[in-house]
Design an enzyme around this catalytic site. Structure first.
Site, PDB file in Angstrom:
ATOM      1  N   LYS A  82       0.866  -1.175   0.000  1.00  0.00           N
ATOM      2  CA  LYS A  82       0.000   0.000   0.000  1.00  0.00           C
ATOM      3  C   LYS A  82       0.902   1.224   0.000  1.00  0.00           C
ATOM      4  O   LYS A  82       0.736   2.159   0.793  1.00  0.00           O
ATOM      5  CB  LYS A  82      -0.943  -0.055   1.222  1.00  0.00           C
ATOM      6  CG  LYS A  82      -2.039   0.986   1.228  1.00  0.00           C
ATOM      7  CD  LYS A  82      -3.061   0.845   0.115  1.00  0.00           C
ATOM      8  CE  LYS A  82      -3.975   2.054   0.080  1.00  0.00           C
ATOM      9  NZ  LYS A  82      -4.907   2.045  -1.067  1.00  0.00           N
ATOM     10  N   ASP A 114      -5.654  -3.095  -1.582  1.00  0.00           N
ATOM     11  CA  ASP A 114      -7.108  -2.989  -1.792  1.00  0.00           C
ATOM     12  C   ASP A 114      -7.494  -3.595  -3.147  1.00  0.00           C
ATOM     13  O   ASP A 114      -8.421  -4.410  -3.245  1.00  0.00           O
ATOM     14  CB  ASP A 114      -7.599  -1.535  -1.645  1.00  0.00           C
ATOM     15  CG  ASP A 114      -6.770  -0.507  -2.409  1.00  0.00           C
ATOM     16  OD1 ASP A 114      -5.687  -0.867  -2.928  1.00  0.00           O
ATOM     17  OD2 ASP A 114      -7.201   0.662  -2.505  1.00  0.00           O
ATOM     18  N   ASP A 135      -1.617 -11.519   6.272  1.00  0.00           N
ATOM     19  CA  ASP A 135      -2.571 -12.140   7.203  1.00  0.00           C
ATOM     20  C   ASP A 135      -3.990 -11.985   6.670  1.00  0.00           C
ATOM     21  O   ASP A 135      -4.752 -12.954   6.592  1.00  0.00           O
ATOM     22  CB  ASP A 135      -2.450 -11.478   8.585  1.00  0.00           C
ATOM     23  CG  ASP A 135      -3.536 -11.956   9.528  1.00  0.00           C
ATOM     24  OD1 ASP A 135      -3.716 -13.178   9.630  1.00  0.00           O
ATOM     25  OD2 ASP A 135      -4.213 -11.106  10.144  1.00  0.00           O
TER      26      ASP A 135
END
Ligand code: IPM
Ligand code: MG
Length: 351
Positions: free
Chosen positions: A189, A221, A245
């Site tokens: 990100k 995302d 995760d």
């Protein structure tokens, strides 16, 4: 000369002991069939042990365990303990203090019947997520300033080192090289968390050493969206601890649920820790409803890492043929007894 392996077994909390029981049955059956020896040592660590003794993971056990060949873990987590205490003290301790920097999470659909996505087949879902396992917010201490006041500030840094970033990216390139498609996707990100520019730069540098690997990039995302919309875009993906995760729980769902997904926590040259990625499912404790296939699959990953390739292929093949046979029609918790699924895998293994 036949090999003998020392394995540390931590069944843990909740449904951990139930899924571990089936994992161990398959472990023993495979060892017998492929002619290697096992010396298992069971360790009691988890919430029950902490409640009884206030001990989380003694130094002496860690010293003993690092001398063994592998660790097999069931599940950790129980609402009777403070949030995160035992998870960080057992799973976190083993991953971080043994420096098991790779968390390898294969996501593979064995039969379309188990996929919640429309029109996706096993040809579309066959990927490996390489999750960094020793850095990120996970290993930082939380800081609460002015706790409980209106001015409270809470923080836990997303911190990455060049060495930690480079070794996970390099490992992911090596994994990509072993796969027919040889594709590696970097997921971060970096557009918002600018600290992850380190991942961007190191990925570009290491890529130069692997000209055969086709590289690509996605923000977390967008990658989460692709995982649902176009899972066929993924071959090997590398990402940070926290994003890995989260994304691998999505991955577990598209392969058939948390009952299937397994992982290997490794550092080449050191002992590995093998576990299902699911939690301890406290509400289901003792009900014989938890799916043991993820733990059995973790056993297969352990065999692979120990160099027992035939045993790894046989156990993985037993799960695949069971799921492809039509005998198992649902992977929802409780659709079959935990022991019943263990029996079915053993029956396939003995064919
Ligand atoms: C996992 C789990 C752990 C993690 C928890 C139990 C701390 O969710 O292995 O994915 O967040 O890594
Ligand atoms: Mg998780």
């Amino acid at each position: 000369m036949s090999q003998n392996y020392d394995i540390a077994v931590i069944a843990g909390d909740g449904v951990g002991p139930e899924v571990m029981r089936e994992g161990l049955r398959v472990l023993h059956a495979a060892a017998e069939r492929f002619g290697f020896g096992l010396n298992l040592t069971e360790y009691p660590y988890g919430t029950e042990h902490w409640l009884a003794t206030e001990e989380i993971f003694p130094e002496s056990a860690t010293r003993e365990i690092v001398e063994q060949d592998a660790i097999l873990l069931g599940a950790i987590g129980d609402p009777r303990a403070p949030v995160g205490l035992i998870e960080r003290g057992v799973i976190g301790h083993l991953r971080w203090d043994l420096d098991l920097f790779v968390n390898l999470r294969p996501i593979k659909l064995y039969h379309e019947r188990f996929c919640p996505l429309k029109d996706k087949t096993p040809a579309d879902i066959d990927m490996v997520v390489v999750r960094e396992n020793t850095e990120d917010a996970y290993v930082q201490q939380p800081v609460f300033e002015d706790k409980g006041t209106a001015d409270e500030v809470a923080s836990q840094a997303m911190r990455y080192t060049r060495a930690g970033t480079e070794r996970i990216i390099r490992y992911a390139f090596e994994i990509a090289m072993t796969r027919p498609r040889k594709e590696l996707l970097l997921i971060d990100k970096a557009n918002a968390v600018r600290a992850q520019d380190l991942y961007t730069r190191v990925f570009a540098e290491v890529a130069e050493e692997y000209p055969e690997v086709k590289t690509d990039h996605a923000y977390i995302d967008a990658a989460s969206m692709w995982m649902i919309k176009n899972p066929e875009r993924f071959d090997v993906a590398v990402t940070t601890n926290l994003f890995g995760d989260i994304l691998t729980d999505v991955g577990a769902m598209i392969q058939g649920g948390m009952g299937l997904a397994a992982s290997a926590n490794v550092h080449p040259g050191k002992l590995g820790l093998f576990e299902p990625i699911h939690g301890s499912f406290p509400k289901a404790t003792g009900q014989n409803t938890a799916n043991p296939l993820a733990t059995i699959s973790a056993v297969a990953m352990m065999f692979e890492y120990l160099g027992e390739k035939d045993a790894a292929v046989a156990v993985d093949g037993a799960i695949a043929s069971l799921l492809q046979s039509g005998t198992v029609t649902s992977l929802k918790a409780g659709a079959y007894g935990t022991n019943e699924l263990g029996d079915m895998v053993l029956a396939q293994l003995n064919k």
